[in-house]
Design a protein around this motif. Structure first.
Motif, PDB file in Angstrom:
ATOM      1  N   SER A 102       0.829  -1.206   0.000  1.00  0.00           N
ATOM      2  CA  SER A 102       0.000   0.000   0.000  1.00  0.00           C
ATOM      3  C   SER A 102       0.860   1.252   0.000  1.00  0.00           C
ATOM      4  O   SER A 102       0.599   2.214  -0.722  1.00  0.00           O
ATOM      5  N   ALA A 103       1.911   1.228   0.825  1.00  0.00           N
ATOM      6  CA  ALA A 103       2.785   2.391   0.911  1.00  0.00           C
ATOM      7  C   ALA A 103       3.492   2.642  -0.414  1.00  0.00           C
ATOM      8  O   ALA A 103       3.681   3.784  -0.827  1.00  0.00           O
ATOM      9  N   ARG A 104       3.884   1.566  -1.084  1.00  0.00           N
ATOM     10  CA  ARG A 104       4.572   1.731  -2.363  1.00  0.00           C
ATOM     11  C   ARG A 104       3.636   2.334  -3.412  1.00  0.00           C
ATOM     12  O   ARG A 104       4.036   3.189  -4.208  1.00  0.00           O
ATOM     13  N   LEU A 105       2.387   1.882  -3.425  1.00  0.00           N
ATOM     14  CA  LEU A 105       1.416   2.453  -4.357  1.00  0.00           C
ATOM     15  C   LEU A 105       1.231   3.943  -4.106  1.00  0.00           C
ATOM     16  O   LEU A 105       1.211   4.752  -5.038  1.00  0.00           O
ATOM     17  N   LYS A 106       1.101   4.308  -2.846  1.00  0.00           N
ATOM     18  CA  LYS A 106       0.877   5.712  -2.523  1.00  0.00           C
ATOM     19  C   LYS A 106       2.131   6.546  -2.758  1.00  0.00           C
ATOM     20  O   LYS A 106       2.046   7.727  -3.095  1.00  0.00           O
ATOM     21  N   ARG A 107       3.314   5.930  -2.594  1.00  0.00           N
ATOM     22  CA  ARG A 107       4.545   6.659  -2.898  1.00  0.00           C
ATOM     23  C   ARG A 107       4.606   6.999  -4.379  1.00  0.00           C
ATOM     24  O   ARG A 107       5.002   8.100  -4.764  1.00  0.00           O
ATOM     25  N   ILE A 108       4.223   6.044  -5.226  1.00  0.00           N
ATOM     26  CA  ILE A 108       4.217   6.310  -6.665  1.00  0.00           C
ATOM     27  C   ILE A 108       3.256   7.450  -6.984  1.00  0.00           C
ATOM     28  O   ILE A 108       3.552   8.330  -7.797  1.00  0.00           O
ATOM     29  N   GLU A 109       2.094   7.456  -6.317  1.00  0.00           N
ATOM     30  CA  GLU A 109       1.132   8.535  -6.536  1.00  0.00           C
ATOM     31  C   GLU A 109       1.713   9.880  -6.111  1.00  0.00           C
ATOM     32  O   GLU A 109       1.487  10.899  -6.763  1.00  0.00           O
ATOM     33  N   ARG A 110       2.478   9.878  -4.989  1.00  0.00           N
ATOM     34  CA  ARG A 110       3.016  11.138  -4.471  1.00  0.00           C
ATOM     35  C   ARG A 110       4.249  11.599  -5.227  1.00  0.00           C
ATOM     36  O   ARG A 110       4.420  12.786  -5.492  1.00  0.00           O
ATOM     37  N   VAL A 167      -2.674 -11.543  -5.277  1.00  0.00           N
ATOM     38  CA  VAL A 167      -2.490 -11.573  -3.828  1.00  0.00           C
ATOM     39  C   VAL A 167      -1.014 -11.300  -3.575  1.00  0.00           C
ATOM     40  O   VAL A 167      -0.149 -12.044  -4.035  1.00  0.00           O
ATOM     41  N   TRP A 168      -0.738 -10.212  -2.875  1.00  0.00           N
ATOM     42  CA  TRP A 168       0.639  -9.773  -2.603  1.00  0.00           C
ATOM     43  C   TRP A 168       0.899  -9.971  -1.116  1.00  0.00           C
ATOM     44  O   TRP A 168       0.209  -9.407  -0.273  1.00  0.00           O
ATOM     45  N   SER A 185      -8.045  -4.361  -1.566  1.00  0.00           N
ATOM     46  CA  SER A 185      -8.771  -4.613  -0.324  1.00  0.00           C
ATOM     47  C   SER A 185      -7.945  -4.097   0.850  1.00  0.00           C
ATOM     48  O   SER A 185      -6.744  -3.838   0.710  1.00  0.00           O
ATOM     49  N   PRO A 186      -8.551  -3.934   2.027  1.00  0.00           N
ATOM     50  CA  PRO A 186      -7.770  -3.532   3.207  1.00  0.00           C
ATOM     51  C   PRO A 186      -6.672  -4.551   3.513  1.00  0.00           C
ATOM     52  O   PRO A 186      -6.826  -5.749   3.275  1.00  0.00           O
ATOM     53  N   GLU A 187      -5.554  -4.052   4.018  1.00  0.00           N
ATOM     54  CA  GLU A 187      -4.456  -4.941   4.383  1.00  0.00           C
ATOM     55  C   GLU A 187      -4.871  -5.901   5.486  1.00  0.00           C
ATOM     56  O   GLU A 187      -5.630  -5.547   6.383  1.00  0.00           O
ATOM     57  N   ARG A 188      -4.334  -7.105   5.400  1.00  0.00           N
ATOM     58  CA  ARG A 188      -4.522  -8.091   6.471  1.00  0.00           C
ATOM     59  C   ARG A 188      -3.151  -8.376   7.065  1.00  0.00           C
ATOM     60  O   ARG A 188      -2.204  -8.691   6.342  1.00  0.00           O
ATOM     61  N   ARG A 189      -3.054  -8.286   8.374  1.00  0.00           N
ATOM     62  CA  ARG A 189      -1.761  -8.440   9.043  1.00  0.00           C
ATOM     63  C   ARG A 189      -1.825  -9.571  10.062  1.00  0.00           C
ATOM     64  O   ARG A 189      -2.810  -9.723  10.776  1.00  0.00           O
ATOM     65  N   SER A 190      -0.771 -10.332  10.114  1.00  0.00           N
ATOM     66  CA  SER A 190      -0.699 -11.434  11.070  1.00  0.00           C
ATOM     67  C   SER A 190       0.765 -11.732  11.357  1.00  0.00           C
ATOM     68  O   SER A 190       1.664 -11.245  10.667  1.00  0.00           O
ATOM     69  N   VAL A 215       7.840 -13.513  12.260  1.00  0.00           N
ATOM     70  CA  VAL A 215       7.845 -12.440  11.268  1.00  0.00           C
ATOM     71  C   VAL A 215       6.439 -11.853  11.165  1.00  0.00           C
ATOM     72  O   VAL A 215       5.445 -12.509  11.485  1.00  0.00           O
ATOM     73  N   LEU A 216       6.393 -10.606  10.723  1.00  0.00           N
ATOM     74  CA  LEU A 216       5.119  -9.951  10.428  1.00  0.00           C
ATOM     75  C   LEU A 216       4.787 -10.211   8.965  1.00  0.00           C
ATOM     76  O   LEU A 216       5.640 -10.066   8.092  1.00  0.00           O
ATOM     77  N   VAL A 217       3.541 -10.595   8.699  1.00  0.00           N
ATOM     78  CA  VAL A 217       3.089 -10.854   7.331  1.00  0.00           C
ATOM     79  C   VAL A 217       1.956  -9.891   7.004  1.00  0.00           C
ATOM     80  O   VAL A 217       0.971  -9.799   7.743  1.00  0.00           O
ATOM     81  N   VAL A 218       2.111  -9.155   5.903  1.00  0.00           N
ATOM     82  CA  VAL A 218       1.098  -8.198   5.457  1.00  0.00           C
ATOM     83  C   VAL A 218       0.609  -8.641   4.081  1.00  0.00           C
ATOM     84  O   VAL A 218       1.413  -8.814   3.161  1.00  0.00           O
ATOM     85  N   VAL A 219      -0.697  -8.843   3.949  1.00  0.00           N
ATOM     86  CA  VAL A 219      -1.273  -9.354   2.705  1.00  0.00           C
ATOM     87  C   VAL A 219      -2.240  -8.335   2.118  1.00  0.00           C
ATOM     88  O   VAL A 219      -3.093  -7.788   2.820  1.00  0.00           O
ATOM     89  N   ASN A 220      -2.088  -8.078   0.814  1.00  0.00           N
ATOM     90  CA  ASN A 220      -3.015  -7.226   0.068  1.00  0.00           C
ATOM     91  C   ASN A 220      -3.591  -8.023  -1.091  1.00  0.00           C
ATOM     92  O   ASN A 220      -2.863  -8.762  -1.771  1.00  0.00           O
ATOM     93  N   THR A 221      -4.886  -7.877  -1.323  1.00  0.00           N
ATOM     94  CA  THR A 221      -5.532  -8.501  -2.474  1.00  0.00           C
ATOM     95  C   THR A 221      -6.009  -7.412  -3.423  1.00  0.00           C
ATOM     96  O   THR A 221      -6.677  -6.461  -3.006  1.00  0.00           O
ATOM     97  N   PHE A 222      -5.639  -7.546  -4.694  1.00  0.00           N
ATOM     98  CA  PHE A 222      -6.041  -6.597  -5.727  1.00  0.00           C
ATOM     99  C   PHE A 222      -7.054  -7.278  -6.645  1.00  0.00           C
ATOM    100  O   PHE A 222      -6.904  -8.458  -6.980  1.00  0.00           O
ATOM    101  N   SER A 223      -8.075  -6.538  -7.069  1.00  0.00           N
ATOM    102  CA  SER A 223      -9.142  -7.111  -7.898  1.00  0.00           C
ATOM    103  C   SER A 223      -9.475  -6.188  -9.056  1.00  0.00           C
ATOM    104  O   SER A 223      -9.343  -4.962  -8.952  1.00  0.00           O
TER     105      SER A 223
END
Length: 247
Positions: free
Chosen positions: A84-92, A232-233, A187-192, A216-224
């Motif tokens: 998510s941060a990388r996407l928003k960095r590209i936008e900025r 699924v990233w 979709s909203p990030e899922r963290r576990s 480790v921390l795992v952050v999952v994003n789903t794009f549709s």
């Protein structure tokens, strides 16, 4: 009837603002942070709120005091960015990487999937083939995030470069959207948290005795797109890093 009151800027909002600037490289290692008076004026807050924000950044290892100067950005700030941060960095900024950051060890291949969770997330059948792309992000010489993208096969016809190990230089979804005219949403990030797998330890260069549990921390994003899930990233984060918040 009373109207909605504007949201007040809190210390966490201020810290988040400067955390993003550090991650983007707009505030580089060794660079002086804005003086407190400027922060107060910019965000219309008290010196107490500004000071609390700066203390938070210091506690995260992002800034350090420098005698005779004030507060400066740490030489190797322990910060990494999620998808998510990388996407928003590209936008900025138009840049896929933050200051001192790059990606290495890119792989791309077709694989059949037998993970029931991933099968459900991507909306495919058991043992269907998907495109799997992996890479490891490195900041200032330190491996920070091991990333895995599982991409639906329907994207491959429009973006055959997905099977190349060469980095895109932008998110592949931008190429997909330009070629198909489709909209891609996240979709909203899922963290576990879980224990790292052996190949993740190797990718992140975490050297431990065999069998040693490493959380480790795992952050999952789903794009549709309009047909359903297309990617699924999953980001696997090395310990001791602060995530750039974007939600």
């Amino acid at each position: 009837m009373s109207g909605n009151k504007p949201k007040r800027t809190g210390y966490a909002d201020i810290a988040s603002h400067y955390r993003k600037l550090i991650a983007d490289g707009e505030l580089a290692p060794g660079q002086e942070m804005p003086p407190m008076s400027e922060v107060c004026k910019k965000f219309k807050v008290s010196i107490t709120t500004a000071n609390r924000a700066y203390r938070l950044l210091k506690s995260e290892g992002l800034t350090v005091p420098k005698p005779g100067v004030g507060t400066v950005v740490a030489e190797q700030p322990g910060v990494a960015s999620s998808a998510s941060a990388r996407l928003k960095r590209i936008e900025r900024t138009g840049q896929p990487y933050g200051h001192g950051e790059k990606s290495v060890d890119h792989t791309a291949a077709l694989r059949s999937i037998d993970d029931p969770v991933l099968v459900e997330q991507l909306g495919v059948d058991f043992r269907d083939e998907v495109v799997v792309r992996t890479r490891t992000f490195v900041r200032d010489g330190k491996r920070t995030v091991f990333a895995v993208s599982c991409i639906h096969m329907r994207a491959l016809g429009d973006v055959p470069e997905l099977l190349s190990t060469e980095p895109f230089g932008q998110f592949w979804q931008e190429v997909y959207k330009a070629r198909t005219g489709k909209t891609v949403t996240k979709s909203p990030e899922r963290r576990s948290a879980r224990l790292a797998k052996d190949y993740e330890l190797e990718a992140l260069r975490i050297d431990v005795e065999p069998g040693t549990p490493v959380p480790v921390l795992v952050v999952v994003n789903t794009f549709s797109d309009d047909e359903g899930p297309i990617e699924v990233w999953e980001d696997v984060w090395a310990a001791g890093l602060w995530q750039v918040d974007t939600e």
